[in-house]
Design an enzyme around this catalytic site. Structure first.
Site, PDB file in Angstrom:
ATOM      1  N   TYR A  76       1.310  -1.330  -0.268  1.00  0.00           N
ATOM      2  CA  TYR A  76       0.137  -0.130  -0.393  1.00  0.00           C
ATOM      3  C   TYR A  76       0.644   1.522  -0.141  1.00  0.00           C
ATOM      4  CZ  TYR A  76      -3.907   3.160   1.744  1.00  0.00           C
ATOM      5  OH  TYR A  76      -4.437   3.717   1.463  1.00  0.00           O
TER       6      TYR A  76
ATOM      7  N   LYS B  11       1.012   4.102  -3.083  1.00  0.00           N
ATOM      8  CA  LYS B  11       0.763   5.361  -2.726  1.00  0.00           C
ATOM      9  C   LYS B  11       2.154   6.580  -2.992  1.00  0.00           C
ATOM     10  CE  LYS B  11      -3.504   4.471  -1.274  1.00  0.00           C
ATOM     11  NZ  LYS B  11      -5.036   5.796  -2.237  1.00  0.00           N
TER      12      LYS B  11
END
Length: 249
Positions: free
Chosen positions: A155, A159
């Site tokens: 993640y 991002k």
């Protein structure tokens, strides 16, 4: 403040619920036409129907943003229904947390595919419309997690990649009157987060780490996106707006 979004058409990915739905509502309140899209087609239509019941113009579209044909169909709907798009909010994404040594290929691939490749695919499909119109806003939803969270290597990487894409596209597309910015949320109190078994523990930990001692709300992100999508932010591009209650580390 008039954000001058009346009759602009906004595509918001992952907007069946949560931050995406809140963003769709906020843009609709400013007079934008909304293309509510999500892999959950029924959820997208529910959100769109809610907007229509309030007198706004909105359509719900089921789309898998990792699929090129789905993305092309999504953009075609936006153009056919409202003559847009003019604004793109790349919000779709989710975590699949695990320590690196326990992380599977699927855990890595799925998160990267949706957050990073999905943002690339939808932006690539929308960009010709923005260029042709000589005006456009792209707002990418990143996360404070881009700074690195244990158990979120996938993640955090996705991002962080979104922020690199944001800066590259801002430099590339500015000559066409298009701004590209990002919003990096901190801890946000969404329905999905509240449903977690350990919600109270992570909420207390997050709030204690912030100068502003409250949880973030979807409306906090929606307001930030609406500003960056507006004429009021016409000289801002390539930036990341942290909506974290003051938390960075």
């Amino acid at each position: 403040m008039d954000l001058e979004l009346v009759n602009r058409t906004a595509v918001v990915t992952g907007s069946a619920r949560g931050l995406g739905a809140a963003t769709a509502r906020r843009l609709a309140q400013e007079g934008a036409n909304l293309v509510v899209t999500d892999i959950d087609g029924e959820g997208a239509e529910r959100t769109a129907a809610e907007l229509r019941n309030l007198g706004h113009r909105a359509v719900g579209v089921r789309a898998d943003i990792t699929s090129g044909p789905d993305v092309d169909r999504l953009v075609a709907v936006a153009a056919a229904e409202f003559g847009g798009p003019h604004i793109l909010v790349n919000n779709a994404g989710f975590p699949r947390d695990s320590l690196l040594v326990k992380m599977t290929d699927a855990d890595w691939d799925t998160v990267i595919e949706v957050i990073l490749k999905g943002t690339f695919l939808v932006t690539r499909a929308v960009m010709p419309h923005l260029i042709a119109g000589g005006w456009g806003r792209v707002v990418n939803i990143s996360s404070r997690s881009y700074l690195g969270n244990p158990g979120q290597a996938n993640y955090s990487s996705a991002k962080a990649g979104v922020l690199g894409l944001t800066r590259a596209l801002a430099a590339e597309q500015g000559r066409h009157g298009i701004t590209v910015n990002a919003v990096a949320p901190g801890f946000m109190e969404t329905e999905a987060v509240r449903a977690l078994d350990h919600y109270e523990r992570i909420r207390e930990k997050a709030v204690a780490a912030q100068p502003l001692r409250r949880t973030g709300q979807p409306a906090d992100i929606a307001d930030a996106v609406a500003f960056l999508a507006s004429e009021r932010a016409s000289f801002i591009t390539g930036e990341t707006l942290h909506v974290t209650g003051g938390r960075f580390g």
